[in-house]
Design an enzyme around this catalytic site. Sequence first.
Site, PDB file in Angstrom:
ATOM      1  CB  SER A  98      -0.880   0.011   1.260  1.00 28.25           C
ATOM      2  OG  SER A  98      -1.520   1.258   1.438  1.00 28.25           O
ATOM      3  CE1 TYR A 136      -4.804  -1.656   4.428  1.00 25.91           C
ATOM      4  CE2 TYR A 136      -3.761   0.497   4.238  1.00 25.91           C
ATOM      5  CZ  TYR A 136      -4.266  -0.650   3.652  1.00 25.91           C
ATOM      6  OH  TYR A 136      -4.222  -0.787   2.279  1.00 25.91           O
TER       7      TYR A 136
END
Length: 258
Positions: free
Chosen positions: A146, A159
């Site tokens: 990500s 996350y």
Amino acid sequence: MGHPLLSLEKKNAVVIGGTSGIGLALAKGLAMAGANVVATGRRADLAAAATREIEALGRQSLAQACDVTDPSSIERLRDTVLAHLGPVQILVNCAGQTRRAPTLEMPEADWQALLDINLTGALRACRAFAPQMIERRYGRIINIASIASFVSLYEVAAYSASKAALMSLTKSLAIEWARHGVCVNAIAPGVFRTDLNASLIEGTERGREFLLRTPMGRFGRVEELVGAAVFLASEAASYTTGHTIVVDGGMLASGVNH
């Protein structure tokens, strides 16, 4: 006719977390490049629907659910694919979750659950599928990292930590398995609109900030990740390992955009 090094003909791919959003786009993209693709996730109905889409592209597939929090589920997936399709040359780890919460208010159980899916889940899949790749001295593993592997996003500490760790794990596995012909790389998407995040980024302050920080001035389309995945899955990437390809419309390069 595409470049022969980019053809995935006669290759078998497994995409975990491949039944919706980015994962489904990658599964279909690999199929279009010639691979037989098993797109799997926790929900059997979505796995069956993804299988139909892949078979409609003229490739072999298999409807098999899989939960990355359960090692025996991943092992069953592996054994079923090996029995029905044969050796797996390509593994894509796309299973992931996020939850926004102030870090002081996030229950430790939620933190652990996110790391278990996003980080340890990918490790479990790699440990299940890598031995048969190592034995045959050929493999391509692609982890979906990500933009949060590089920069933190507000109030998604678990996350961001999991995706930074996944990028680090990608490098660790790459240097362990390089001598065995297994390339391990990652793709780090910027902000892509999916059904899961649409309510968080469309017409919100967070969404406007993302657009301000993205030189292309728009969110990505999931199909725009396919090229990176096909490259990393192919013979063209035979000397590429331990690398993370960022597909983010320029966001990571961005300093001042106006």
